[in-house]
Design an enzyme around this catalytic site. Sequence first.
Site, PDB file in Angstrom:
ATOM      1  N   ARG A  56       0.840  -1.212   0.000  1.00 25.85           N
ATOM      2  CA  ARG A  56       0.000   0.000   0.000  1.00 25.85           C
ATOM      3  C   ARG A  56       0.869   1.254   0.000  1.00 25.85           C
ATOM      4  O   ARG A  56       0.466   2.298  -0.476  1.00 25.85           O
ATOM      5  CB  ARG A  56      -0.978   0.005   1.186  1.00 25.85           C
ATOM      6  CG  ARG A  56      -1.861   1.262   1.229  1.00 25.85           C
ATOM      7  CD  ARG A  56      -3.106   1.101   2.105  1.00 25.85           C
ATOM      8  NE  ARG A  56      -2.797   0.603   3.415  1.00 25.85           N
ATOM      9  CZ  ARG A  56      -2.247   1.331   4.406  1.00 25.85           C
ATOM     10  NH1 ARG A  56      -1.974   2.606   4.220  1.00 25.85           N
ATOM     11  NH2 ARG A  56      -1.981   0.783   5.576  1.00 25.85           N
ATOM     12  N   TYR A 109     -16.243  16.034 -16.199  1.00 31.56           N
ATOM     13  CA  TYR A 109     -16.846  14.707 -16.104  1.00 31.56           C
ATOM     14  C   TYR A 109     -17.926  14.686 -15.014  1.00 31.56           C
ATOM     15  O   TYR A 109     -17.717  15.234 -13.923  1.00 31.56           O
ATOM     16  CB  TYR A 109     -15.728  13.696 -15.820  1.00 31.56           C
ATOM     17  CG  TYR A 109     -16.215  12.332 -15.448  1.00 31.56           C
ATOM     18  CD1 TYR A 109     -16.966  11.565 -16.341  1.00 31.56           C
ATOM     19  CD2 TYR A 109     -15.919  11.781 -14.200  1.00 31.56           C
ATOM     20  CE1 TYR A 109     -17.413  10.311 -15.993  1.00 31.56           C
ATOM     21  CE2 TYR A 109     -16.362  10.519 -13.849  1.00 31.56           C
ATOM     22  CZ  TYR A 109     -17.113   9.788 -14.748  1.00 31.56           C
ATOM     23  OH  TYR A 109     -17.555   8.554 -14.395  1.00 31.56           O
ATOM     24  N   ASP A 181      -7.635  17.824 -15.809  1.00 33.12           N
ATOM     25  CA  ASP A 181      -7.948  16.441 -16.170  1.00 33.12           C
ATOM     26  C   ASP A 181      -7.584  16.292 -17.653  1.00 33.12           C
ATOM     27  O   ASP A 181      -8.257  16.834 -18.527  1.00 33.12           O
ATOM     28  CB  ASP A 181      -9.445  16.194 -15.908  1.00 33.12           C
ATOM     29  CG  ASP A 181      -9.868  14.764 -16.217  1.00 33.12           C
ATOM     30  OD1 ASP A 181      -9.205  14.106 -17.033  1.00 33.12           O
ATOM     31  OD2 ASP A 181     -10.897  14.322 -15.662  1.00 33.12           O
ATOM     32  N   LYS A 206      -8.673   4.953 -19.448  1.00 33.78           N
ATOM     33  CA  LYS A 206      -9.009   5.327 -20.817  1.00 33.78           C
ATOM     34  C   LYS A 206      -7.807   5.136 -21.746  1.00 33.78           C
ATOM     35  O   LYS A 206      -7.270   4.060 -21.834  1.00 33.78           O
ATOM     36  CB  LYS A 206      -9.553   6.756 -20.807  1.00 33.78           C
ATOM     37  CG  LYS A 206     -10.647   6.986 -19.746  1.00 33.78           C
ATOM     38  CD  LYS A 206     -11.872   6.192 -20.039  1.00 33.78           C
ATOM     39  CE  LYS A 206     -12.968   6.131 -19.001  1.00 33.78           C
ATOM     40  NZ  LYS A 206     -12.977   6.903 -17.814  1.00 33.78           N
TER      41      LYS A 206
HETATM   42  N1  PLP Z   1     -12.291  12.088 -15.875  1.00 28.66           N
HETATM   43  C1  PLP Z   1     -12.853  11.855 -17.071  1.00 28.66           C
HETATM   44  C2  PLP Z   1     -12.696  12.882 -18.149  1.00 28.66           C
HETATM   45  C3  PLP Z   1     -13.576  10.697 -17.310  1.00 28.66           C
HETATM   46  O1  PLP Z   1     -14.139  10.486 -18.500  1.00 28.66           O
HETATM   47  C4  PLP Z   1     -13.714   9.742 -16.256  1.00 28.66           C
HETATM   48  C5  PLP Z   1     -14.496   8.496 -16.457  1.00 28.66           C
HETATM   49  O2  PLP Z   1     -15.208   8.336 -17.398  1.00 28.66           O
HETATM   50  C6  PLP Z   1     -13.123  10.010 -15.024  1.00 28.66           C
HETATM   51  C7  PLP Z   1     -12.414  11.182 -14.869  1.00 28.66           C
HETATM   52  C8  PLP Z   1     -13.231   9.026 -13.871  1.00 28.66           C
HETATM   53  O3  PLP Z   1     -12.354   7.949 -14.106  1.00 28.66           O
HETATM   54  P1  PLP Z   1     -12.604   6.450 -13.593  1.00 28.66           P
HETATM   55  O4  PLP Z   1     -13.860   5.951 -14.227  1.00 28.66           O
HETATM   56  O5  PLP Z   1     -11.360   5.738 -14.039  1.00 28.66           O
HETATM   57  O6  PLP Z   1     -12.717   6.499 -12.114  1.00 28.66           O
END
Ligand code: PLP
Length: 388
Positions: A56, A109, A181, A206
């Site tokens: 961890r 998101y 992000d 992704k």
């Molecule tokens: N940021 C973006 C732009 C996303 O599209 C997503 C998920 O679709 C996230 C953050 C969250 O990521 P996770 O689903 O890996 O927790």
Amino acid sequence: MPRHPHTEVLHQGEGACDSAMPLNRPIYATTTFVFDSAADVEAFGRGDSDRYLYSRYANPTVESAEVKLAVLEAAEAAIVTASGMAATTTALFGLLSPGDELVCSSSVYGGTLKLITRWLDRFGVRVRFATLEELGDPGPLLNAKTKVLWFESPANPTLRCADIRQVASACRAHGVISVLDNTFATPFNQQPLALGVDLVMHSATKFLNGHSDVTAGALAGSHAVIDRLRDARTLFGGVLDPAAAYALARGMKTLAVRMLLHNSNALRIAEWLSGERRVARVFYPGLPSHPDYAIARGQMTAFGGMICFEMAGGYDAACRLFDRLALVQRATSLGGVESLCSLPVLTSHYGFTDEQLQEAGVTRGMVRLSVGLEQADDLIADLDQAMA
Ligand code: PLP
């Protein structure tokens, strides 16, 4: 004295093999690490040792993924987490204290929005949302209490872009930590730290992993910020499993070749969609018709694999197209080798009021396409038949 085989089976054949030099960092499938003596443990406690203690805290396979992400983002350091949302919670709860203010772009998101609106204020953090127009002149959004500014560019799902240099330099001038992000763009197409941002966040689920088989997140930035967030991640517990870290590290090795095809496929499809009378609007930052084309060109080297478009027939037409797709898969998520389609009002923005949808720039007729690595002609043929 000979030991029982069921005792020996626990100990024989374990540990490192000193004569093997593997090309790839192996999966260190272990929760804990062995010490030789009390003096060894003491040295570790003093920070005077390159040993590992407990997975961890740190694990060599996980570190391999972290090194690769730091290289890709040209960052001093990086950490990976159990999901993109774990990266987001690690960053927000690790950087903010009661009484602080967070400024957040309203075009982010849906999960990020929900986390901020449902949870952050319970810990005494004030949140202010800013439209992309307001982010165009970020200075007035920031005050002495503002500690963090969170934004996406291109944003999910509209692909609207913020001027990253401008936002980052206003944050620097006000002592605010800017967090971008970078999931949609990837470090192949956009280098936020070089544009002045303090911290980059990824849903590594992704494009970074790229094969729709790992849920992971990541943060990259300076040693000072990442050291603080590493501590937060270790104590919050959202660490990445070594097997998932191995897959993520492998995915990052092919990011460049995958992105070349994601980029070119998406541009071709976006151009085709633009000439389609059944499509009301196409959002792709690489199209001159995109409202932020000039901004995107100033900060991206290519425009990524995500396209959003609005069907002329609204929600019903979007559903009809969705139901008829034969090659593109009906699934949420993005960034994998296979093309995926989702309807934002049924997924990332499900349950949003009309006002919230309007703020996020999302309409009910919108279709989001994660363009994969199939041949562009096959994808266009599928979209064409699904619209027929
Ligand atoms: N940021 C973006 C732009 C996303 O599209 C997503 C998920 O679709 C996230 C953050 C969250 O990521 P996770 O689903 O890996 O927790």
